[in-house]
Design an enzyme around this catalytic site. Structure first.
Site, PDB file in Angstrom:
ATOM      1  CB  CYS A  93       5.715  34.433   7.718  1.00 46.95           C
ATOM      2  SG  CYS A  93       4.768  33.547   8.957  1.00 46.95           S
ATOM      3  CG  HIS A 134       9.685  32.244   8.564  1.00 46.30           C
ATOM      4  ND1 HIS A 134       9.938  33.543   8.945  1.00 46.30           N
ATOM      5  CD2 HIS A 134       8.534  31.895   9.175  1.00 46.30           C
ATOM      6  CE1 HIS A 134       8.994  33.966   9.753  1.00 46.30           C
ATOM      7  NE2 HIS A 134       8.117  32.985   9.914  1.00 46.30           N
ATOM      8  CD  GLU A 171      12.746  34.572   6.951  1.00 47.50           C
ATOM      9  OE1 GLU A 171      12.210  34.005   5.967  1.00 47.50           O
ATOM     10  OE2 GLU A 171      12.108  34.893   7.976  1.00 47.50           O
TER      11      GLU A 171
HETATM   12  N1  GLN Z   1       1.178  35.032  13.018  1.00 47.71           N
HETATM   13  C1  GLN Z   1       2.019  36.124  12.638  1.00 47.71           C
HETATM   14  C2  GLN Z   1       1.185  37.327  12.196  1.00 47.71           C
HETATM   15  O1  GLN Z   1       0.018  37.337  12.302  1.00 47.71           O
HETATM   16  C3  GLN Z   1       2.951  35.736  11.533  1.00 47.71           C
HETATM   17  C4  GLN Z   1       3.973  34.759  12.050  1.00 47.71           C
HETATM   18  C5  GLN Z   1       5.298  34.855  11.391  1.00 47.71           C
HETATM   19  O2  GLN Z   1       5.618  35.786  10.654  1.00 47.71           O
HETATM   20  N2  GLN Z   1       6.102  33.874  11.697  1.00 47.71           N
HETATM   21  O3  GLN Z   1       1.738  38.281  11.734  1.00 47.71           O
END
Ligand code: GLN
Length: 187
Positions: free
Chosen positions: A76, A169, A171
């Site tokens: 992410c 994610h 995890e």
């Molecule tokens: N939108 C977040 C970012 O720009 C990422 C979101 C997340 O890691 N759940 O870093």
């Protein structure tokens, strides 16, 4: 195994590694970085993570390790940190360019900001339940990037050399198979 622990969902990553019998340490300093062979960059907020890496003098050392072949798993916000090109980022946000990938921050839009789906993943014999939270959208992949999973025709888990990234994610569910795949990819 190291898990970058400046911000975000690092504790859940450590737990997943513990579940599969891998010692995963939090990395917060240059000395901590020197003790690990591979690094997970977790979900969280990439603009904050980028800022904290610079104020903690960790950005350049991590960039150097990646350039020297350290395996890295970005999830992410961590995927954004690993990308070569970031769209809709903050102007001062930096990324490692660990793989040839253009991502758009929060690219799934408002209505689909968070969702869960079962993904077919290359190398797994049953679907992986994936949690997406304000996820980055992969908009362009370099020709050598290997797609391990897609959702609606968009790559969501990809690998390029020693770098693996996921828009979601892995995890946050008790399924440790993608953590195991990452460990296996560096052995
Ligand atoms: N939108 C977040 C970012 O720009 C990422 C979101 C997340 O890691 N759940 O870093």
């Amino acid at each position: 195994m190291g898990v970058l622990a400046l911000q975000g969902a690092f504790a859940a990553h450590q737990q997943r590694f513990a579940d599969i019998g891998v010692d995963a340490r939090p990395v917060r300093t240059i000395d901590g970085l020197a003790e690990v062979d591979a690094l997970v960059i977790p979900g969280g907020e990439s603009t904050t993570m980028s800022h904290l890496m610079r104020t903690n003098a960790l950005f350049e050392p991590i960039a150097d390790r990646i350039a020297n072949g350290m395996a890295v798993f970005g999830t992410c916000a961590g995927m954004i940190m690993c990308a070569s090109d970031v769209l809709d980022g903050r102007p001062d946000q930096r990324s490692f360019g660990a793989l040839d990938l253009t991502v758009r921050r929060n690219g799934y839009g408002r209505q689909l900001a968070s969702f869960e789906v079962d993904l077919d993943v290359k190398g797994l014999d049953s679907p992986f339940h994936a949690v997406f939270i304000r996820a980055p959208l992969a908009e362009r992949l370099g020709p050598d990037v290997d797609v391990l999973a897609e959702h609606d025709g968009v790559p969501v888990l990809v690998r390029h050399g020693a770098c693996t990234v996921a828009s979601f994610h892995p995890e946050l569910t008790p399924d440790g198979r993608l953590h195991q795949q990452f460990v296996d990819s560096i052995r």
